[in-house]
Design a protein around this motif. Structure first.
Motif, PDB file in Angstrom:
ATOM      1  N   ALA A 232       0.835  -1.224  -0.004  1.00 35.94           N
ATOM      2  CA  ALA A 232      -0.165   0.065  -0.026  1.00 35.94           C
ATOM      3  C   ALA A 232       0.802   1.207   0.008  1.00 35.94           C
ATOM      4  O   ALA A 232       0.681   2.397  -0.656  1.00 35.94           O
ATOM      5  CB  ALA A 232      -0.903   0.186   1.273  1.00 35.94           C
TER       6      ALA A 232
ATOM      7  N   LEU B 183      -9.051  -0.490  -7.068  1.00 32.51           N
ATOM      8  CA  LEU B 183      -9.102  -1.340  -6.099  1.00 32.51           C
ATOM      9  C   LEU B 183      -8.068  -0.997  -4.909  1.00 32.51           C
ATOM     10  O   LEU B 183      -8.008  -1.316  -3.706  1.00 32.51           O
ATOM     11  CB  LEU B 183      -8.530  -2.755  -6.493  1.00 32.51           C
ATOM     12  CG  LEU B 183      -9.449  -3.567  -7.639  1.00 32.51           C
ATOM     13  CD1 LEU B 183      -9.007  -4.713  -8.000  1.00 32.51           C
ATOM     14  CD2 LEU B 183     -10.868  -3.692  -6.619  1.00 32.51           C
TER      15      LEU B 183
ATOM     16  N   SER C 186      -6.897   2.269  -4.088  1.00 32.71           N
ATOM     17  CA  SER C 186      -6.911   3.817  -4.151  1.00 32.71           C
ATOM     18  C   SER C 186      -5.781   4.330  -3.157  1.00 32.71           C
ATOM     19  O   SER C 186      -5.538   3.716  -2.078  1.00 32.71           O
ATOM     20  CB  SER C 186      -8.412   4.205  -3.677  1.00 32.71           C
ATOM     21  OG  SER C 186      -8.735   3.968  -2.316  1.00 32.71           O
TER      22      SER C 186
ATOM     23  N   VAL D 246      -9.836   1.338  12.209  1.00 29.46           N
ATOM     24  CA  VAL D 246      -8.539   1.825  11.692  1.00 29.46           C
ATOM     25  C   VAL D 246      -8.637   2.312  10.267  1.00 29.46           C
ATOM     26  O   VAL D 246      -8.944   1.481   9.388  1.00 29.46           O
ATOM     27  CB  VAL D 246      -7.364   0.892  11.945  1.00 29.46           C
ATOM     28  CG1 VAL D 246      -5.969   1.356  11.551  1.00 29.46           C
ATOM     29  CG2 VAL D 246      -7.289   0.423  13.304  1.00 29.46           C
ATOM     30  N   GLU D 247      -7.899   3.378   9.911  1.00 30.26           N
ATOM     31  CA  GLU D 247      -7.764   3.833   8.565  1.00 30.26           C
ATOM     32  C   GLU D 247      -6.620   3.333   7.885  1.00 30.26           C
ATOM     33  O   GLU D 247      -5.516   3.284   8.410  1.00 30.26           O
ATOM     34  CB  GLU D 247      -7.935   5.492   8.386  1.00 30.26           C
ATOM     35  CG  GLU D 247      -8.986   5.988   8.890  1.00 30.26           C
ATOM     36  CD  GLU D 247      -8.991   7.561   8.670  1.00 30.26           C
ATOM     37  OE1 GLU D 247      -8.116   8.144   7.890  1.00 30.26           O
ATOM     38  OE2 GLU D 247     -10.077   8.227   9.042  1.00 30.26           O
ATOM     39  N   ILE D 248      -6.728   2.485   6.651  1.00 32.58           N
ATOM     40  CA  ILE D 248      -5.379   2.000   6.234  1.00 32.58           C
ATOM     41  C   ILE D 248      -5.351   2.628   4.737  1.00 32.58           C
ATOM     42  O   ILE D 248      -5.853   1.918   3.818  1.00 32.58           O
ATOM     43  CB  ILE D 248      -5.536   0.384   6.004  1.00 32.58           C
ATOM     44  CG1 ILE D 248      -5.704  -0.149   7.504  1.00 32.58           C
ATOM     45  CG2 ILE D 248      -4.285   0.179   5.621  1.00 32.58           C
ATOM     46  CD1 ILE D 248      -6.115  -1.565   7.619  1.00 32.58           C
ATOM     47  N   PRO D 249      -4.881   3.816   4.342  1.00 30.96           N
ATOM     48  CA  PRO D 249      -4.449   4.522   3.184  1.00 30.96           C
ATOM     49  C   PRO D 249      -3.756   3.541   2.319  1.00 30.96           C
ATOM     50  O   PRO D 249      -2.929   2.996   2.574  1.00 30.96           O
ATOM     51  CB  PRO D 249      -3.814   5.562   3.529  1.00 30.96           C
ATOM     52  CG  PRO D 249      -4.005   5.830   4.719  1.00 30.96           C
ATOM     53  CD  PRO D 249      -4.136   4.788   5.466  1.00 30.96           C
ATOM     54  N   GLY D 250      -4.183   3.288   1.087  1.00 26.94           N
ATOM     55  CA  GLY D 250      -3.429   2.428  -0.051  1.00 26.94           C
ATOM     56  C   GLY D 250      -4.025   1.117   0.027  1.00 26.94           C
ATOM     57  O   GLY D 250      -3.787   0.262  -1.035  1.00 26.94           O
ATOM     58  N   VAL D 251      -4.848   0.695   1.044  1.00 21.16           N
ATOM     59  CA  VAL D 251      -5.065  -0.841   0.859  1.00 21.16           C
ATOM     60  C   VAL D 251      -6.733  -0.485   0.372  1.00 21.16           C
ATOM     61  O   VAL D 251      -7.648  -0.180   1.306  1.00 21.16           O
ATOM     62  CB  VAL D 251      -5.182  -1.561   2.063  1.00 21.16           C
ATOM     63  CG1 VAL D 251      -5.661  -2.920   2.107  1.00 21.16           C
ATOM     64  CG2 VAL D 251      -3.819  -1.772   2.473  1.00 21.16           C
ATOM     65  N   GLY D 252      -7.103  -1.300  -0.839  1.00 15.78           N
ATOM     66  CA  GLY D 252      -8.690  -0.921  -1.342  1.00 15.78           C
ATOM     67  C   GLY D 252      -9.584  -1.640  -0.331  1.00 15.78           C
ATOM     68  O   GLY D 252      -9.077  -2.858   0.192  1.00 15.78           O
TER      69      GLY D 252
ATOM     70  N   SER E 206      -9.797   3.402   0.037  1.00 14.56           N
ATOM     71  CA  SER E 206      -8.965   2.833   0.947  1.00 14.56           C
ATOM     72  C   SER E 206      -9.954   2.502   2.170  1.00 14.56           C
ATOM     73  O   SER E 206     -10.917   3.145   2.645  1.00 14.56           O
ATOM     74  CB  SER E 206      -7.916   3.459   1.304  1.00 14.56           C
ATOM     75  OG  SER E 206      -6.983   3.782   0.057  1.00 14.56           O
ATOM     76  N   VAL E 207      -9.313   1.368   2.853  1.00 18.17           N
ATOM     77  CA  VAL E 207     -10.088   0.931   3.936  1.00 18.17           C
ATOM     78  C   VAL E 207     -10.399   2.096   4.999  1.00 18.17           C
ATOM     79  O   VAL E 207      -9.437   2.593   5.645  1.00 18.17           O
ATOM     80  CB  VAL E 207      -9.131  -0.262   4.619  1.00 18.17           C
ATOM     81  CG1 VAL E 207     -10.072  -0.599   5.920  1.00 18.17           C
ATOM     82  CG2 VAL E 207      -9.139  -1.477   3.687  1.00 18.17           C
ATOM     83  N   ASN E 208     -11.587   2.498   5.445  1.00 21.03           N
ATOM     84  CA  ASN E 208     -11.812   3.524   6.279  1.00 21.03           C
ATOM     85  C   ASN E 208     -11.308   4.901   6.183  1.00 21.03           C
ATOM     86  O   ASN E 208     -11.564   5.781   6.937  1.00 21.03           O
ATOM     87  CB  ASN E 208     -11.742   3.201   7.549  1.00 21.03           C
ATOM     88  CG  ASN E 208     -12.271   1.660   8.132  1.00 21.03           C
ATOM     89  OD1 ASN E 208     -13.505   1.704   7.870  1.00 21.03           O
ATOM     90  ND2 ASN E 208     -11.809   0.887   9.090  1.00 21.03           N
ATOM     91  N   ASP E 209     -10.671   5.055   5.000  1.00 22.63           N
ATOM     92  CA  ASP E 209      -9.819   6.281   4.797  1.00 22.63           C
ATOM     93  C   ASP E 209     -10.765   7.387   4.328  1.00 22.63           C
ATOM     94  O   ASP E 209     -11.211   7.215   3.196  1.00 22.63           O
ATOM     95  CB  ASP E 209      -8.697   5.845   3.704  1.00 22.63           C
ATOM     96  CG  ASP E 209      -7.729   6.983   3.495  1.00 22.63           C
ATOM     97  OD1 ASP E 209      -7.563   7.837   4.693  1.00 22.63           O
ATOM     98  OD2 ASP E 209      -7.231   7.385   2.295  1.00 22.63           O
TER      99      ASP E 209
END
Lengths: 443, 245
Positions: free
Chosen positions: A388, A439, A441, B87-93, B140-143
């Protein structure tokens, strides 16, 4: 005799001075190779490099790879391809018989065609490249053409019985108002060897060049690379570098914004692990007014590896309207891994917007725990977070075949650590309801 | 199903849980209420396997000792924790994350994995029920999610994973009344004879919509009172103090 002089004795041709390169030969003779006292060589262990008994490479030595090996190691991107093996052009592996309109690709040993290089700051390894190199790739784009297929230059280091030194040379000239993409791949099966590469780029008014530099040489390699770019008015240079290979790799980019309104965007991803050492040196010189530049470099440093970034921004007097930014972010995965980041700003004008930021951090423990509570193993969670972190740089590559190649390259490179896991991202990418880029972002 | 005996937990030398006992049978929904600092979130974190706590006592799920398992193995064993602060995980869809999670758990349970198409169809159906914007799959997850979107994303994961034991840590906090109703419906829909749930909450609002079988008061690291659903409203009126005579 110093190790530096001894190396030059071995590598500089006996019949020198090379007639085409009297200046470089004289400069090298007078100044020699850099030392650790040179600021821009601070993070490259010259003593280790000089301790290796590199031998001069004769053309056509080494075992020739086949086409499949070239495809696997550097991808097949569908456009013209120029392949060099241990510094020598190999026509049988290249595809330059039929070229798009306005494109000239050639491999020439006549270095007189190499353009004079106002960007080059005097440097011993670059001078050595000029004196000791063999064939060079030349890519010339005419005026006002849009070249859609990427032009691919492959430098393959083939297995050899000695620790050879090769000096790849690439010259890219883009004409006024044109647009092209060039991919340079440095790959190979050779063990201990030296690749001392120089790429010279000249961008005419209002042209755009996208340039990807992929360094994934074998683990025993010493790679010293320099990319020198001169940009004229209104030109755009989008340069990205991806480093996974070599034991020691130094990747230098030197961009001179020589005409007003030129735009430079440089990005770099380097992933040293094991005992690898990756050093990145960037210089962006604003020599004309109203130019913009941006640098984004990301490192993931693991095991006992070291990753370094030095980003120099030089704004010359009598320029106005400079807009220059630099970001360096490093992820350090182990206490024994080391990251260095060094902004290096020389602003000699008043009307300047210039920012720089550097972070060195570790994986987010909260995110790791969150992923693990969702059944994701610790190792896979780590690799998800690492991918990521660097994902935005790979996603920014517009050539799909190169993007796919880099993704698999990175996965393989990290697989030493993350062995035994497969991500199902590839399968997810096949889904047509959501575009692949979405997918993952990125912020 | 969940049996906790004399659970103690301390962090940085400070004891938070001081001998907690709790049993939840299959099919039951329990609620834990209590003042701030009583150890409610510590309980959920310790059960989910957060590192950094010194833990003693026992906690078993279907007879399996939870405390010796890694967080991922607890998830595979059937435990799910809806985070108070997702938790916010930027970059993980988000879609990649949800599918990786669901398939990791299915793999661990010996169930067949879902391919991208099967997963997307299922996720969209569940999101519709939770009144979630499908566009949240491609972020991104929760982002950058709003508070309500994050909580719904937690409930979405719970409905996809179908855990044996779901712990909801203040899933109702930060929700407006409409969002609370949607989340409560999602939770209520998962109520089943072979599943147990533990809701940790400050407020009885959620407990009006998802009526628990038992309500416990957690105070100073122990369960100090246990009663039926009416206890929640009594607590709201009288506070967490000593039992009124």
């Amino acid at each position: 005799m110093s190790p530096s002089t001894a190396l030059l004795e071995r590598l500089v041709p006996v019949d020198s001075p090379t007639p085409q390169q009297p200046d470089a030969a004289a400069w090298l003779k007078a100044n020699g190779l850099p030392t650790r006292h040179d600021e821009s060589w601070k993070y490259t262990p010259l003593d280790r490099i000089l301790a290796i008994t590199f031998e001069r490479q004769l053309p056509a030595a080494g075992t020739l790879p086949d086409r499949a090996t070239i495809d696997t190691s550097s991808g097949n991107h569908g456009g013209p391809r120029i392949v060099f093996v241990n510094g020598a052009f190999v026509a049988a592996l290249s595809d330059i018989d039929v070229l798009p309109d306005g494109v000239e690709c050639s491999a020439e040993s006549d270095s007189a065609t190499i353009v004079s290089d106002p960007a080059a700051r005097p440097d011993g390894f670059q001078a050595l490249n000029r004196v000791a190199g063999n064939d060079g790739a030349i890519v010339r784009i005419a005026e006002h053409v849009v070249v859609t297929a990427p032009i691919h230059i492959v430098h393959f280091a083939a297995t050899s019985t000695t620790s050879v030194a090769v000096h790849p040379r690439t010259t890219i000239l883009v004409g006024r108002g044109s647009r092209a993409t060039v991919i340079e791949s440095f790959v190979g099966t050779a063990g201990e060897h030296l690749t001392n590469a120089v790429t010279t780029i000249d961008l005419a008014t209002d042209c755009t060049l996208t340039h990807h530099r992929i360094q994934s040489e074998g683990i025993g390699a010493v790679h010293i690379g320099a990319t020198n770019v001169v940009q004229h008015a209104g030109s755009s240079y989008y340069g990205s570098s991806f480093s996974t290979g070599s034991e020691i790799a130094r990747n230098a980019a030197d961009v001179v914004l020589a005409g007003p309104g030129a735009d430079t965007r440089l990005s770099g991803m380097y992933l040293p692990r094991g005992s690898q050492l990756h050093d990145n040196i960037v210089t962006v010189e604003h020599r004309a007014s109203r130019c913009t530049s941006n640098q984004l470099f990301k490192a993931v440093v693991d095991d006992r590896a070291r990753g370094s970034f030095s980003g120099r921004i030089l704004v010359q007097p009598n320029t106005v309207g400079t807009d220059s930014h630099q970001t360096s972010r490093s992820l350090v995965l182990e206490p024994t891994a080391q990251a260095d980041t060094r902004p290096w700003l020389e602003i000699l004008a008043d009307d300047v917007v210039c920012t720089h930021g550097a972070t060195i951090g570790q994986l987010d423990e909260e995110a790791l725990f969150y992923l693990r509570t969702r059944g994701v193993s610790a190792e896979l969670a780590r690799s998800m977070l690492v991918e990521a972190f660097i994902g935005e740089l790979i996603d920014a590559v517009e050539t799909p075949s190169l993007r796919a190649h880099l993704e698999s390259e990175v996965t393989t490179h990290l697989a030493g650590r993350y062995a035994g896991h497969t991500t199902d991202r590839d399968a997810a990418d096949e889904d047509d309801d959501i575009a692949p880029a979405e997918l993952r972002s990125t912020p | 199903m969940l049996v906790i005996n004399n659970l103690k937990a301390s962090i940085a030398g400070k004891q938070i849980l001081k001998g907690l006992d709790l049993t939840i049978n299959a099919g039951e929904v329990h609620a834990i209420m209590g003042p701030n600092g009583a150890g409610k979130s510590t309980l959920s974190q310790v059960l989910a396997g957060r590192e950094g706590y010194e833990v003693s006592g026992s906690a078993t799920l279907d007879g399996r000792d939870l405390l010796t398992l890694s967080p991922e193995d607890r998830a595979i064993a059937g435990l799910f924790l809806a985070f108070q602060y997702p938790v916010e995980i930027p970059g993980v869809g988000n879609m990649y994350f949800l599918r990786t999670s669901m398939n990791a758990i299915r793999r661990g349970r010996g169930e067949p994995e879902l391919d991208a198409r099967q997963f997307l169809a299922l996720a969209k159906q569940k999101m519709l029920a939770l009144d979630m914007n499908p566009a949240l799959l491609s972020r991104s997850v929760n982002d950058g999610f709003s508070g309500g979107e994050k909580k719904r994303n937690e409930v979405l994961q719970m409905t996809l994973i179908e855990p044996r034991l779901a712990i909801l840590d203040e899933t109702d906090s930060g929700l407006d009344i409409d969002a609370l109703r949607v989340v409560a419906e999602g939770v209520e829909a998962l109520r089943s004879p072979d599943r147990a749930m533990l809701m940790i909450t400050h407020y009885p609002r959620l407990l009006e919509l998802v009526v628990p079988d038992q309500v416990h008061v957690l105070s100073e690291g122990r369960i100090t009172r246990t009663g039926g659903p009416e206890l929640a409203f009594e607590l709201e009126e009288h506070g967490y103090g000593p039992v009124p005579v």
